[in-house]
Write a protein that holds these residues in place. Structure first.
Motif, PDB file in Angstrom:
ATOM      1  N   MET A 168       1.090  -1.354   0.499  1.00 19.89           N
ATOM      2  CA  MET A 168      -0.039  -0.122  -0.214  1.00 19.89           C
ATOM      3  C   MET A 168       0.887   1.213   0.272  1.00 19.89           C
ATOM      4  O   MET A 168       0.238   2.552  -0.077  1.00 19.89           O
ATOM      5  N   GLU A 169       1.808   1.279   0.037  1.00 17.65           N
ATOM      6  CA  GLU A 169       3.034   2.201  -0.494  1.00 17.65           C
ATOM      7  C   GLU A 169       2.473   3.311  -1.366  1.00 17.65           C
ATOM      8  O   GLU A 169       2.334   2.526  -3.030  1.00 17.65           O
ATOM      9  N   GLU A 170       1.575   4.772  -1.236  1.00 16.79           N
ATOM     10  CA  GLU A 170       1.457   5.415  -2.297  1.00 16.79           C
ATOM     11  C   GLU A 170       0.428   4.471  -2.869  1.00 16.79           C
ATOM     12  O   GLU A 170      -0.115   5.144  -4.252  1.00 16.79           O
ATOM     13  N   GLY A 171      -0.158   3.503  -1.911  1.00 22.10           N
ATOM     14  CA  GLY A 171      -1.877   3.350  -2.631  1.00 22.10           C
ATOM     15  C   GLY A 171      -1.807   2.027  -3.431  1.00 22.10           C
ATOM     16  O   GLY A 171      -2.220   1.245  -3.799  1.00 22.10           O
ATOM     17  N   TYR A 172      -0.146   1.373  -3.805  1.00 19.63           N
ATOM     18  CA  TYR A 172      -0.128   0.513  -4.745  1.00 19.63           C
ATOM     19  C   TYR A 172      -0.280  -0.682  -3.483  1.00 19.63           C
ATOM     20  O   TYR A 172       0.354  -1.323  -2.225  1.00 19.63           O
ATOM     21  N   PRO A 173      -1.172  -2.235  -4.161  1.00 16.94           N
ATOM     22  CA  PRO A 173      -0.910  -4.023  -3.088  1.00 16.94           C
ATOM     23  C   PRO A 173       0.442  -4.070  -3.111  1.00 16.94           C
ATOM     24  O   PRO A 173       0.653  -3.965  -4.381  1.00 16.94           O
ATOM     25  N   GLY A 174       0.967  -5.099  -2.497  1.00 17.95           N
ATOM     26  CA  GLY A 174       1.671  -5.953  -2.092  1.00 17.95           C
ATOM     27  C   GLY A 174       2.803  -5.419  -2.167  1.00 17.95           C
ATOM     28  O   GLY A 174       3.417  -4.453  -2.147  1.00 17.95           O
ATOM     29  N   ASN A 175       3.744  -6.331  -0.879  1.00 15.72           N
ATOM     30  CA  ASN A 175       4.775  -6.204  -0.933  1.00 15.72           C
ATOM     31  C   ASN A 175       5.987  -5.668  -2.337  1.00 15.72           C
ATOM     32  O   ASN A 175       6.086  -7.495  -2.344  1.00 15.72           O
ATOM     33  N   LEU A 176       6.129  -5.128  -2.773  1.00 15.14           N
ATOM     34  CA  LEU A 176       7.156  -5.610  -4.280  1.00 15.14           C
ATOM     35  C   LEU A 176       8.657  -5.439  -3.839  1.00 15.14           C
ATOM     36  O   LEU A 176       9.374  -4.163  -3.729  1.00 15.14           O
ATOM     37  N   THR A 177       9.545  -6.348  -3.938  1.00 11.69           N
ATOM     38  CA  THR A 177      11.024  -6.230  -4.052  1.00 11.69           C
ATOM     39  C   THR A 177      11.759  -6.202  -5.368  1.00 11.69           C
ATOM     40  O   THR A 177      11.173  -7.046  -6.606  1.00 11.69           O
ATOM     41  N   THR A 178      12.066  -5.025  -5.112  1.00 15.40           N
ATOM     42  CA  THR A 178      13.016  -4.695  -6.781  1.00 15.40           C
ATOM     43  C   THR A 178      14.421  -4.811  -6.521  1.00 15.40           C
ATOM     44  O   THR A 178      14.688  -4.066  -5.778  1.00 15.40           O
ATOM     45  N   GLU A 179      15.127  -5.280  -8.030  1.00 10.10           N
ATOM     46  CA  GLU A 179      16.423  -4.804  -7.624  1.00 10.10           C
ATOM     47  C   GLU A 179      16.584  -3.949  -8.697  1.00 10.10           C
ATOM     48  O   GLU A 179      16.186  -4.398  -9.907  1.00 10.10           O
ATOM     49  N   VAL A 180      17.391  -3.312  -8.936  1.00  5.27           N
ATOM     50  CA  VAL A 180      18.342  -2.349 -10.694  1.00  5.27           C
ATOM     51  C   VAL A 180      19.568  -2.781 -10.833  1.00  5.27           C
ATOM     52  O   VAL A 180      20.213  -2.377  -9.537  1.00  5.27           O
ATOM     53  N   THR A 181      19.678  -3.362 -11.335  1.00  3.03           N
ATOM     54  CA  THR A 181      21.025  -3.154 -11.607  1.00  3.03           C
ATOM     55  C   THR A 181      21.382  -2.308 -13.045  1.00  3.03           C
ATOM     56  O   THR A 181      21.362  -2.547 -13.691  1.00  3.03           O
ATOM     57  N   TYR A 182      22.818  -1.628 -12.573  1.00  6.89           N
ATOM     58  CA  TYR A 182      23.292  -0.673 -13.767  1.00  6.89           C
ATOM     59  C   TYR A 182      25.062  -1.751 -13.959  1.00  6.89           C
ATOM     60  O   TYR A 182      25.610  -1.617 -12.171  1.00  6.89           O
ATOM     61  N   ALA A 196      11.644  -8.145 -10.301  1.00  5.88           N
ATOM     62  CA  ALA A 196      10.526  -7.389  -8.999  1.00  5.88           C
ATOM     63  C   ALA A 196       9.997  -8.617  -9.888  1.00  5.88           C
ATOM     64  O   ALA A 196       9.869  -9.363  -9.800  1.00  5.88           O
ATOM     65  N   THR A 197       9.591  -8.937  -7.449  1.00  8.38           N
ATOM     66  CA  THR A 197       8.335  -9.993  -7.600  1.00  8.38           C
ATOM     67  C   THR A 197       7.612  -9.330  -6.299  1.00  8.38           C
ATOM     68  O   THR A 197       8.006  -8.471  -5.904  1.00  8.38           O
ATOM     69  N   THR A 198       6.248  -9.796  -6.128  1.00  3.79           N
ATOM     70  CA  THR A 198       5.743  -9.668  -5.325  1.00  3.79           C
ATOM     71  C   THR A 198       4.456  -9.945  -4.376  1.00  3.79           C
ATOM     72  O   THR A 198       4.551 -11.953  -5.372  1.00  3.79           O
ATOM     73  N   ASP A 199       4.345 -10.311  -3.538  1.00  2.00           N
ATOM     74  CA  ASP A 199       3.388 -10.942  -2.718  1.00  2.00           C
ATOM     75  C   ASP A 199       1.899 -10.986  -2.422  1.00  2.00           C
ATOM     76  O   ASP A 199       0.817 -12.345  -2.239  1.00  2.00           O
ATOM     77  N   LYS A 200       2.135 -10.303  -3.963  1.00  2.00           N
ATOM     78  CA  LYS A 200       0.089  -9.626  -3.782  1.00  2.00           C
ATOM     79  C   LYS A 200      -0.587  -8.763  -4.935  1.00  2.00           C
ATOM     80  O   LYS A 200       1.003  -8.441  -5.463  1.00  2.00           O
ATOM     81  N   THR A 201      -0.845  -9.712  -6.072  1.00  2.00           N
ATOM     82  CA  THR A 201      -1.706  -9.302  -6.957  1.00  2.00           C
ATOM     83  C   THR A 201      -1.163  -7.498  -7.520  1.00  2.00           C
ATOM     84  O   THR A 201      -1.930  -6.597  -6.205  1.00  2.00           O
ATOM     85  N   THR A 202      -0.401  -7.367  -8.092  1.00  2.00           N
ATOM     86  CA  THR A 202      -0.522  -5.546  -8.057  1.00  2.00           C
ATOM     87  C   THR A 202      -0.220  -5.047  -9.450  1.00  2.00           C
ATOM     88  O   THR A 202      -0.396  -6.081 -10.419  1.00  2.00           O
ATOM     89  N   VAL A 203       0.342  -3.961 -10.214  1.00  2.00           N
ATOM     90  CA  VAL A 203       0.987  -3.181 -10.991  1.00  2.00           C
ATOM     91  C   VAL A 203       2.366  -2.901 -10.761  1.00  2.00           C
ATOM     92  O   VAL A 203       2.079  -1.982 -10.438  1.00  2.00           O
TER      93      VAL A 203
END
Length: 381
Positions: A168-182, A196-203
């Motif tokens: 629900m950060e900024e209203g989005y569902p799910g804990n979204l774990t994100t990795e960005v590699t440069y 990225a992966t999520t524990d709840k359906t999200t966009v």
């Protein structure tokens, strides 16, 4: 079903330019330098990572927002210059920057009225662009501190940024774990990869929002740049820049960049009623909308000879012509960023996809992995 969305962020390569050879001889290895970049209001320190290869190409990235603060490449004479807009202090990115160089998430571009529905559940996001939601909200991925880890091997150097966006950060569902590699390597490639992966359906619709000016002088406009986009349709928008749902052919409109064209010639086209917002801020849809790697277009600055090519597996690209730059922001080298002194080319999925079922899906389910990679390839001619 596993989601494998691949974009490619930046491959820098100097083709056939003997003038650049002195740059190659300057050093024989990659390097990474870490320096302090400022303090956040909560007391956390930020770090700037400067990656450099034996070609002399250098890219600086901060762990605040994953921002590319500078990108230094050669012109046709072998002279180096910074070709992205940005600031020298983190304080300006906190208070002022219109997404300069940042990782954009959870959702790049606009969502109508900040609302969408997943199954039987409805969600309300921040409306930070009039009545609409833009680029992840009031405090999107561009405004948070990422955990950073650098790496180096014989041929490449880079950083890995990781963060979990809470449910629900900024209203989005799910804990979204994100990795960005440069990654910057000795083939003169900068590669940006997302996962990225999520524990709840999200966009999810991640992208990078660098503002380019290939002249290397941000006091110049981008109107003399030559743009090519192999897209035969675009998404018309309403007065708030939300797509109407139509895919319209670019032929006989100012959106036709299938053959390279000077931006200033197209943007002053007589068919101005299509250009809301005093210029381009639209999504072009590629002829090939599959997830296969494709040529995504090019940007060329004739005077300097700098050329940027794009390769992507995304179905579309957002071209923004710096319409809202107005001289009120003073960037690096004390240059005021005036109207149209920078442009963005953001490979991505379509705006407002969560509300338009005919558009390619941006839904991520638990158990799926979202992966992207985007390349911008730089050279001279």
């Amino acid at each position: 079903m596993k989601i494998n969305i691949i974009i490619l962020v930046a491959s820098l390569s100097i083709w056939g330019c003997t003038a650049s050879q002195p740059q190659e001889e300057a050093t024989n290895s990659v390097s990474i330098n870490e320096s302090k970049f400022g303090t956040l209001p909560d007391g956390q320190e930020t770090t700037l990572y400067t990656l450099k290869n034996r070609q002399g190409t250098a890219v600086s990235i901060t762990d605040f927002g994953g921002v590319i603060t500078s990108l230094i490449v050669a012109d046709k004479e072998g002279d180096m210059a910074d070709i992205v807009l940005g600031f020298n202090e983190v304080e300006h990115y906190i208070a002022e920057a219109p997404y300069f160089g940042a990782v954009i998430g959870r959702y790049g571009n606009r969502i109508a009225n900040g609302q969408f529905t997943l199954g039987t559940d409805s969600y309300q996001l921040a409306t930070n662009d009039g009545n609409n939601h833009l680029h992840g909200g009031i405090k999107g991925f561009d405004k948070v501190l990422w955990e950073a880890k650098s790496f180096e091997n014989e041929n490449a150097v880079g950083i890995v940024l990781t963060r979990t966006s809470p449910d629900m950060e900024e209203g989005y569902p799910g804990n979204l774990t994100t990795e960005v590699t440069y990654t910057l390597n000795n083939e003169n490639q900068i590669v940006m990869e997302y996962k990225a992966t999520t524990d709840k359906t999200t966009v999810v619709n991640l992208t990078n929002h660098s503002y380019f000016n290939l002249s290397g002088e941000a006091s110049n406009t981008i109107l003399d740049h030559v743009l090519e986009l192999p897209a035969d349709s675009f998404l018309p928008v309403d007065s708030t820049l939300i797509p109407t749902g139509e895919l319209r052919p670019v032929a006989a409109t100012p959106f036709d960049f299938q053959t390279p064209a000077v931006i200033g010639d197209r943007i002053d086209h007589e068919n101005q009623q299509l250009l809301y917002g005093q210029g381009y801020d639209h999504c072009w849809v590629y002829k090939d909308t599959t997830d296969q790697m494709k040529y995504g277009g090019s940007l060329y600055h004739p005077q300097s000879g700098r050329l940027m090519k794009i390769y992507t597996m995304e179905p579309a690209i957002q071209f923004y012509s710096g319409n809202f730059l107005d001289g009120s922001l003073t960037g690096k080298s004390a240059v005021a960023y005036q109207y149209r002194t920078g442009l963005c080319l953001e490979t991505q999925h379509y705006p407002d996809s969560p509300n338009q079922v005919a558009f390619p899906t941006t839904v991520l389910e638990p158990g799926q992995t979202y992966q992207t990679k985007t390349i911008y390839e730089f050279g001279v001619k």
